[in-house]
Design a protein around this motif. Structure first.
Motif, PDB file in Angstrom:
ATOM      1  N   UNK A   3       0.851  -1.185   0.000  1.00  0.00           N
ATOM      2  CA  UNK A   3       0.000   0.000   0.000  1.00  0.00           C
ATOM      3  C   UNK A   3       0.887   1.235   0.000  1.00  0.00           C
ATOM      4  N   UNK A   4       0.603   2.165  -0.890  1.00  0.00           N
ATOM      5  CA  UNK A   4       1.457   3.352  -0.950  1.00  0.00           C
ATOM      6  C   UNK A   4       0.703   4.666  -1.075  1.00  0.00           C
ATOM      7  N   UNK A   5      -0.647   4.605  -1.129  1.00  0.00           N
ATOM      8  CA  UNK A   5      -1.407   5.851  -1.227  1.00  0.00           C
ATOM      9  C   UNK A   5      -2.863   5.620  -0.818  1.00  0.00           C
ATOM     10  N   UNK A   6      -3.629   6.696  -0.781  1.00  0.00           N
ATOM     11  CA  UNK A   6      -5.029   6.618  -0.337  1.00  0.00           C
ATOM     12  C   UNK A   6      -5.856   5.711  -1.234  1.00  0.00           C
ATOM     13  N   UNK A   7      -5.638   5.807  -2.526  1.00  0.00           N
ATOM     14  CA  UNK A   7      -6.409   4.997  -3.471  1.00  0.00           C
ATOM     15  C   UNK A   7      -6.196   3.504  -3.215  1.00  0.00           C
ATOM     16  N   UNK A   8      -4.966   3.109  -2.939  1.00  0.00           N
ATOM     17  CA  UNK A   8      -4.679   1.706  -2.661  1.00  0.00           C
ATOM     18  C   UNK A   8      -5.268   1.259  -1.323  1.00  0.00           C
ATOM     19  N   UNK A   9      -5.352   2.160  -0.359  1.00  0.00           N
ATOM     20  CA  UNK A   9      -6.013   1.829   0.913  1.00  0.00           C
ATOM     21  C   UNK A   9      -7.492   1.560   0.666  1.00  0.00           C
ATOM     22  N   UNK A  10      -8.133   2.441  -0.106  1.00  0.00           N
ATOM     23  CA  UNK A  10      -9.552   2.267  -0.428  1.00  0.00           C
ATOM     24  C   UNK A  10      -9.764   0.957  -1.182  1.00  0.00           C
ATOM     25  N   UNK A  11      -8.889   0.661  -2.120  1.00  0.00           N
ATOM     26  CA  UNK A  11      -8.999  -0.581  -2.887  1.00  0.00           C
ATOM     27  C   UNK A  11      -8.864  -1.806  -1.984  1.00  0.00           C
ATOM     28  N   UNK A  12      -7.932  -1.763  -1.037  1.00  0.00           N
ATOM     29  CA  UNK A  12      -7.748  -2.882  -0.104  1.00  0.00           C
ATOM     30  C   UNK A  12      -9.002  -3.090   0.748  1.00  0.00           C
ATOM     31  N   UNK A  13      -9.616  -2.001   1.179  1.00  0.00           N
ATOM     32  CA  UNK A  13     -10.854  -2.098   1.963  1.00  0.00           C
ATOM     33  C   UNK A  13     -11.985  -2.633   1.096  1.00  0.00           C
ATOM     34  N   UNK A  14     -12.097  -2.111  -0.123  1.00  0.00           N
ATOM     35  CA  UNK A  14     -13.148  -2.549  -1.054  1.00  0.00           C
ATOM     36  C   UNK A  14     -13.045  -4.049  -1.332  1.00  0.00           C
ATOM     37  N   UNK A  15     -11.831  -4.551  -1.415  1.00  0.00           N
ATOM     38  CA  UNK A  15     -11.610  -5.970  -1.714  1.00  0.00           C
ATOM     39  C   UNK A  15     -11.687  -6.868  -0.481  1.00  0.00           C
ATOM     40  N   UNK A  16     -11.928  -6.293   0.677  1.00  0.00           N
ATOM     41  CA  UNK A  16     -12.043  -7.055   1.916  1.00  0.00           C
ATOM     42  C   UNK A  16     -13.529  -7.230   2.227  1.00  0.00           C
ATOM     43  N   UNK A  17     -14.023  -8.426   1.987  1.00  0.00           N
ATOM     44  CA  UNK A  17     -15.455  -8.705   2.143  1.00  0.00           C
ATOM     45  C   UNK A  17     -15.956  -8.395   3.555  1.00  0.00           C
ATOM     46  N   UNK A  18     -15.174  -8.771   4.573  1.00  0.00           N
ATOM     47  CA  UNK A  18     -15.582  -8.512   5.953  1.00  0.00           C
ATOM     48  C   UNK A  18     -15.710  -7.011   6.214  1.00  0.00           C
ATOM     49  N   UNK A  19     -14.717  -6.237   5.775  1.00  0.00           N
ATOM     50  CA  UNK A  19     -14.763  -4.789   6.010  1.00  0.00           C
ATOM     51  C   UNK A  19     -15.949  -4.148   5.293  1.00  0.00           C
ATOM     52  N   UNK A  20     -16.196  -4.566   4.062  1.00  0.00           N
ATOM     53  CA  UNK A  20     -17.327  -3.999   3.321  1.00  0.00           C
ATOM     54  C   UNK A  20     -18.645  -4.349   3.999  1.00  0.00           C
ATOM     55  N   UNK A  21     -18.740  -5.540   4.558  1.00  0.00           N
ATOM     56  CA  UNK A  21     -19.938  -5.935   5.281  1.00  0.00           C
ATOM     57  C   UNK A  21     -20.141  -5.043   6.511  1.00  0.00           C
ATOM     58  N   UNK A  22     -19.054  -4.767   7.239  1.00  0.00           N
ATOM     59  CA  UNK A  22     -19.128  -3.884   8.409  1.00  0.00           C
ATOM     60  C   UNK A  22     -19.586  -2.484   7.977  1.00  0.00           C
ATOM     61  N   UNK A  23     -19.031  -1.973   6.902  1.00  0.00           N
ATOM     62  CA  UNK A  23     -19.409  -0.643   6.415  1.00  0.00           C
ATOM     63  C   UNK A  23     -20.884  -0.622   6.022  1.00  0.00           C
ATOM     64  N   UNK A  24     -21.342  -1.644   5.331  1.00  0.00           N
ATOM     65  CA  UNK A  24     -22.756  -1.705   4.939  1.00  0.00           C
ATOM     66  C   UNK A  24     -23.662  -1.748   6.176  1.00  0.00           C
ATOM     67  N   UNK A  25     -23.253  -2.507   7.199  1.00  0.00           N
ATOM     68  CA  UNK A  25     -24.058  -2.582   8.416  1.00  0.00           C
ATOM     69  C   UNK A  25     -24.145  -1.212   9.090  1.00  0.00           C
ATOM     70  N   UNK A  26     -23.026  -0.511   9.182  1.00  0.00           N
ATOM     71  CA  UNK A  26     -23.040   0.830   9.792  1.00  0.00           C
ATOM     72  C   UNK A  26     -23.937   1.775   8.994  1.00  0.00           C
ATOM     73  N   UNK A  27     -23.931   1.638   7.688  1.00  0.00           N
ATOM     74  CA  UNK A  27     -24.744   2.513   6.832  1.00  0.00           C
ATOM     75  C   UNK A  27     -26.233   2.352   7.085  1.00  0.00           C
ATOM     76  N   UNK A  28     -26.655   1.185   7.577  1.00  0.00           N
ATOM     77  CA  UNK A  28     -28.089   0.964   7.805  1.00  0.00           C
ATOM     78  C   UNK A  28     -28.661   1.913   8.857  1.00  0.00           C
TER      79      UNK A  28
END
Length: 183
Positions: A3-28
């Motif tokens: 990881x070397x920049x903000x875009x790559x951090x976002x991509x790593x989070x986007x590709x992490x199914x568990x993290x995306x699930x947590x984000x979706x739950x918070x959004x509810x």
């Protein structure tokens, strides 16, 4: 993953199914000006940079929001209960940044980003949310340089602060991530 920049951090989070699930739950909760922040992102980045194959267990998942119309701490606990109903395996922590300035004895914050900018460490002052289109947005009020360099340093609001020094000692991040350097 390197990881070397903000875009790559976002991509790593986007590709992490568990993290995306947590984000979706918070959004509810549909909270105003909401973000998942701090260790949720920092841990992901440091785990990736250390090449860990398993996630480091989080002591909590910090969901922040800004609602100056309701400063009752009790409502935060109700939001946590709603999230626990969705997933009781996640250690949810919900905080309204409109009231958190009282803990730090500073002027009232004007937004969640303002509150985030006043977290103790630069590597922890980071958050992620998504918009109505489902696009992720990363916020790093002090940038991501320290986070990516695995360097712990105080935000301007905690320079020379005993709170910062006590936190660094108590958290002992380098025990989990040996490449982390403390300033």
């Amino acid at each position: 993953m390197k990881l070397s920049n903000e875009l790559e951090i976002v991509e790593a989070i986007f590709n992490d199914e568990w993290m995306m699930n947590v984000i979706r739950q918070a959004a509810t909760l549909e909270l105003p000006d909401w973000w998942i922040c701090a260790g949720f992102i920092r841990t992901k980045v440091w785990d990736e940079l250390h090449g860990f194959s398993e996630k480091t267990i989080l002591p909590d998942v910090d969901v922040i929001y800004f609602d100056s119309g309701n400063l009752d701490e009790h409502i935060e606990k109700l939001y946590e209960k709603e999230l626990i109903k969705l997933d009781s395996t996640i250690p949810w922590s919900v905080k309204n940044q409109a009231r958190m300035h009282t803990l730090n004895k500073v002027e009232p914050y004007i937004s969640s980003i303002d509150g985030m900018s006043k977290f103790p460490e630069t590597a922890t002052a980071i958050g992620i949310t998504f918009d109505d289109k489902g696009e992720l947005h990363l916020c790093a009020p002090h940038g991501v340089r320290d986070l990516l360099a695995m360097k712990i340093s105080p935000t301007p609001y905690f320079e020379g602060s005993q709170i910062y020094f006590d936190r660094v000692k108590q958290k002992n991040w380098s025990a989990t991530w040996p490449l982390v350097k403390v300033e």
